[in-house]
Design a protein around this motif. Sequence first.
Motif, PDB file in Angstrom:
ATOM      1  N   GLU B 133       0.817  -1.253  -0.092  1.00  0.00           N
ATOM      2  CA  GLU B 133      -0.015  -0.032  -0.123  1.00  0.00           C
ATOM      3  C   GLU B 133       0.649   1.287   0.043  1.00  0.00           C
ATOM      4  O   GLU B 133       0.289   2.297  -0.202  1.00  0.00           O
ATOM      5  N   ASN B 134       2.042   1.104   0.137  1.00  0.00           N
ATOM      6  CA  ASN B 134       3.114   2.426   0.250  1.00  0.00           C
ATOM      7  C   ASN B 134       3.444   2.809  -1.158  1.00  0.00           C
ATOM      8  O   ASN B 134       4.432   3.517  -1.345  1.00  0.00           O
ATOM      9  N   GLN B 135       2.903   1.653  -2.278  1.00  0.00           N
ATOM     10  CA  GLN B 135       3.473   2.135  -3.448  1.00  0.00           C
ATOM     11  C   GLN B 135       2.421   2.822  -4.349  1.00  0.00           C
ATOM     12  O   GLN B 135       1.350   2.736  -4.091  1.00  0.00           O
ATOM     13  N   LYS B 136       2.955   3.875  -4.986  1.00  0.00           N
ATOM     14  CA  LYS B 136       1.979   4.804  -5.903  1.00  0.00           C
ATOM     15  C   LYS B 136       1.636   4.167  -7.192  1.00  0.00           C
ATOM     16  O   LYS B 136       0.578   4.138  -7.511  1.00  0.00           O
ATOM     17  N   TYR B 137       2.506   3.278  -7.681  1.00  0.00           N
ATOM     18  CA  TYR B 137       2.172   2.467  -8.844  1.00  0.00           C
ATOM     19  C   TYR B 137       2.437   1.235  -8.810  1.00  0.00           C
ATOM     20  O   TYR B 137       3.387   0.707  -7.987  1.00  0.00           O
ATOM     21  N   PRO B 138       1.710   0.280  -9.742  1.00  0.00           N
ATOM     22  CA  PRO B 138       1.702  -1.150  -9.805  1.00  0.00           C
ATOM     23  C   PRO B 138       3.167  -1.386 -10.086  1.00  0.00           C
ATOM     24  O   PRO B 138       3.939  -0.554 -10.775  1.00  0.00           O
ATOM     25  N   PRO B 139       3.457  -2.748 -10.008  1.00  0.00           N
ATOM     26  CA  PRO B 139       4.836  -2.991 -10.320  1.00  0.00           C
ATOM     27  C   PRO B 139       5.346  -3.201 -11.790  1.00  0.00           C
ATOM     28  O   PRO B 139       6.218  -2.943 -12.273  1.00  0.00           O
ATOM     29  N   MET B 140       3.980  -3.266 -12.601  1.00  0.00           N
ATOM     30  CA  MET B 140       4.110  -3.469 -14.210  1.00  0.00           C
ATOM     31  C   MET B 140       2.923  -2.664 -14.781  1.00  0.00           C
ATOM     32  O   MET B 140       1.828  -3.027 -14.121  1.00  0.00           O
ATOM     33  N   VAL B 141       2.829  -2.181 -15.770  1.00  0.00           N
ATOM     34  CA  VAL B 141       1.786  -2.070 -16.632  1.00  0.00           C
ATOM     35  C   VAL B 141       1.936  -2.492 -18.026  1.00  0.00           C
ATOM     36  O   VAL B 141       3.235  -2.243 -18.451  1.00  0.00           O
TER      37      VAL B 141
END
Lengths: 57, 576
Positions: B133-141
């Motif tokens: 939950e501390n990530q602004k973006y997903p690991p991959m798009v």
Amino acid sequence: MTEQQLDELYTQACQTMTVLGAEKTELYLARLSLLLMQALDDPARIRSAIAEAAQWS
Amino acid sequence: MRPLHQNFRLGLSVTSDIEWATYFDHPHYPLTLPPLHDGVEKQRHQVVIVGAGPIGMALALGLANYGVPSLLLEADASVCIGSRATCYSRRTLEIFEKIGAVKSVIEKGLAWTGGRSFHRNTEVFQLRMPHDENQKYPPMVNMQQCLVENYLLEAVQARGDLIEVRWQSKVTDAQIKSDKARVQVTTERGDYAIDADWVVACDGARSSIRQALGLKFQGTQYEGRYVIVDIELKSDYPTERRAWFDPPSNPGSTLLMHKQPDNIWRLDYQLRDDEDSDEAVKPENVIPRVASHLRMIGERDDWKPVWISMYKANALTLERFRHGRALFAGDAAHLVPIFGVRGMNSGIDDAHNLAWKLAFVIQGWAQEALLDTYSEERVFAARENLRHATKSTEFMAPPSHGFKLMRDAVLTLAPTHAFVRSLINPRQTTAIDLLDSSLNACPERSAEFQRGPRPGQLAPECALLLAGGRAGFVSELCGAHFTLLSFCAQESPPQAMHAALPGLANLPLQCRVIAQRGGDGGAAVDFSGDCFSLYDAQPGTLYLLRPDGYVAARWRDSTAPQASAEVVRALQRILG
């Protein structure tokens, strides 16, 4: 053994077989098995590994 | 997306007439010629970027953040056709935010966090990429490269005050002198030369600048060839990476599958050594293999191929990315095997590392030697990426009998013996640590921490409450400047540190406060306590962050009398 260490050992074995070539690989793997049996020094575990290694689908 | 001529029923009609997919109205941009004097453009440019692909555009946008103008030269008349690179990492998304191009990518792209590997019909490995939950973006798009290029181009066009793009302008030669770089441009309406202070080669694997300078790649070219196919197929299967080793649909082959927006699916499969490359990419040879695979995984809907290409794994890099006034980035500087998606992603990191350094030199904030650290850091990163990608390639496409034998041993043991499963991990791209970078400062201070990011590591992302109670992230405190992250107990007047840095007042350096408890406003608040924990911080802790998000130095207790002098010295060390 860490994942990193397993990874390095795996690659070392792959590279060794690459250098030896396919022809010598079978004998190499047999010799490696014997050396690992000696290193493990545990007949019960070696016996079960010998059996498990033969089972795949 | 435009309608396509042919619809392929599973395993049925076979034809060579594929209309390549287009995902938007592909405008063709006109050729423009500048005013010339004796065949040389009258205006001398500060920065000429060769290649308006994703790396070149990211660099131009990065430079624009510092007010540095640039000229992009592009041989083609439009952005690329087809999907090409598919997977964009969290680090790439974070960089896209800094250059004003992340919004559309996130809205359009398909986020994912994991995947599955199969040996024949058996699942042998589950991939889970770090996410919390501390990530602004997903690991991959996932998304098609042409869409990303179009979003980057929109951002470039919005910076028309600083960035000029010249289409249909092919660079054929370059001379690098001590006082200037000259590039030769060929167009349909004649040739001319451009003089610049700096030329940056972002012109891909067959870089004309690299050839003009007579520079050679070093490394390995693998024999393994892969066919890359995009198909249009409606399927509810979730977005994740799927890999098959020796699948019943294509015995002996390795096959990868990724979902992209607009009902597009990417399949990659390896060719046997005895297959002819030209034949292999013909639709009549591609379609049956794809059909067989779709049948195996239970996809029953109509589908059609919309893009086919061939790929050969290279693990190559230049020894140096700086040659006087010429700099190299992306595929022009290094070629990385696709496994682990380090190609485009590492190129974007190159651009982000170079942008601030080149801007600082041009603005007179730093000595030219700073550019040598671009080469030092990104050559190191390229070698790290090559090391990981080579490992990945050795598993996905074994280069010898020995590698194949060991891989098959792992795959057959994996269902019952968990310890071998880590060897199946595709080693997806992660940001490269630069622990030995010459820009890292004050190691003895860093050693006073138990944990947290060391100099040469990226500052970790963490959710915070920003000024005014707005939910945000650590990365939002850091812009196109050096950042002093100052940790304190309760919100207090901003630390006087910045003012205490004589001679550095004109630098883009900002002090940001992260407080344990809220106060009158102005500071970010670590509401969860995670940020203090991630950074091993206590009240009084200070981190000096570079403009690209890497930690340059850190002080556990900045109230020590020598701390501010050390901050100055750390900055002076970087800027020269």
